[in-house]
Design an enzyme around this catalytic site. Structure first.
Site, PDB file in Angstrom:
ATOM      1  N   LYS A   1       1.869 -15.423  20.862  1.00  0.00           N
ATOM      2  CA  LYS A   1       0.751 -14.945  21.679  1.00  0.00           C
ATOM      3  C   LYS A   1       1.171 -14.829  23.134  1.00  0.00           C
ATOM      4  CE  LYS A   1      -0.422 -19.056  23.670  1.00  0.00           C
ATOM      5  NZ  LYS A   1      -0.766 -19.367  25.073  1.00  0.00           N
TER       6      LYS A   1
ATOM      7  N   THR B   1      -5.156 -15.710  26.056  1.00  0.00           N
ATOM      8  CA  THR B   1      -3.954 -15.547  26.859  1.00  0.00           C
ATOM      9  C   THR B   1      -3.762 -14.109  27.318  1.00  0.00           C
ATOM     10  OG1 THR B   1      -3.019 -17.277  25.457  1.00  0.00           O
ATOM     11  CG2 THR B   1      -1.533 -16.206  26.962  1.00  0.00           C
TER      12      THR B   1
END
Length: 339
Positions: free
Chosen positions: A198, A255
């Site tokens: 991620k 994120t």
């Protein structure tokens, strides 16, 4: 697991390690917070605050900053929050101090470059070298959780994964508070691949933002990024459902969109025209995704998984490919069926 967790050590006094240590100490747990720098420990003791990495978050009196491993034998749980590039060296040194039955929790989102191993695998290997594998419980903590928001008590949800569900439940109860909700899983590899990858997709999303592209582009990167993460994870034996959960989609969305994301920030700087070195020089904290891009690129190649966003991000970071060229190469790929 019959043993009650009465004392915890957090290894790594950056923003995330400090936030987790503070979370436990605010709950009334006895906590050690280890930093490798003596001057940092002195500052933590003096200021009762981590002014460099988590300013404004008061550290309770039952949180003790240390820079040796001498007291680890009294801890029933150890949380590793050391950056992936230094993880193995630190963990190897502290193993002799651990008592049998200790819960070892990795809260690090990265993959070791030299070996392409997750932090769980690094711990397994180092424990085996010292004949301690059977004596320890190894797990992972991950999910959408910016350190600043955890430190200020904003509602947050994460997942802990252990092969032994009883151990997972013990760690679940250790970390759970009125504002920090913890779920359990047995899929350690799925959580770790999600956590590492991620950050790579967040760099790509940041590059898109830095180039001035809009929400459509970001949504496409997040969605197709999740597809890449799922392909890699399931190839390595992960449960596909993990990637729909907190450690997968949840952490990816956070994120790629959050203003507190270090990896997205690096990407924005690259998209705005800075070199990688210039972008890193402007950062005060580690953006794990930069090193993880290399390790995940090597890992994907070793298992034969196609990951176009990862490949283009790697070429931007390590082969100086212009960001707009990478976007055009992604959009211009041969047309496919969505899977």
């Amino acid at each position: 697991m019959n043993q009650t967790i009465k004392k915890t050590a957090v290894i790594g006094a950056g923003s995330w390690g400090t936030a987790l240590a503070k979370l436990l100490a605010d709950k009334g747990e006895q906590v050690l917070l280890w930093s490798h720098r003596a001057e940092h420990v002195d500052a933590l003791r003096r200021d009762r605050e981590n002014r460099k990495y988590l300013p404004g978050a008061a550290l309770p009196g039952n949180l003790r900053a240390v820079n040796t491993f001498d007291d680890l034998s009294s801890c029933q749980c150890l949380v590793m929050v050391v950056p992936s590039h230094g993880y193995r060296e630190v963990f190897r040194k502290l193993i002799p101090q651990l008592q049998d039955g200790t819960c070892l929790v990795s809260a690090v989102k990265g993959i070791e470059i030299a070996t392409r191993q997750t932090m769980f695998q690094v711990m397994q290997e180092e424990l085996a070298r010292q004949n301690r594998t059977e004596a320890m419980h190894i797990g992972v903590l991950s999910g959408p959780s910016f350190a600043d928001e955890v430190a200020t008590g904003q509602p947050t949800a994460v997942t802990v994964a252990f092969s032994d569900n009883q151990v997972a439940q013990a760690v679940q109860h250790l970390f759970s508070t009125s504002s920090f909700r913890v779920y359990t899983s047995t899929d350690t590899i799925g959580l770790e691949i999600s956590a590492a990858m991620k950050n790579v997709i967040a760099i790509a999303a940041g590059i898109s933002d830095g180039l001035g592209y809009g929400l459509n582009t970001r949504a496409a990167l997040i969605t197709r990024g999740l597809a890449e993460i799922t392909r890699l994870g399931t190839t390595l034996g992960a449960d596909p459902l993990t990637f729909c959960g907190l450690g997968g989609m949840g952490d990816l969305v956070l994120t790629c969109t959050g203003s507190l994301s270090r990896n997205r920030t690096v990407g924005i700087k690259l998209g705005e025209g800075r070199t990688l070195q210039q972008a890193l020089d402007e950062m005060t904290m580690v953006a794990e995704g930069v090193k993880t891009t290399q390790s995940c690129y090597d890992l994907a190649a070793s298992v034969g998984v196609e990951m176009p966003i990862l490949e283009q991000t790697y070429q931007i970071l390590y082969e100086d490919k212009p960001c707009r060229d990478a976007v055009q190469d992604l959009v211009g790929r041969s047309l496919k069926k969505e899977a």
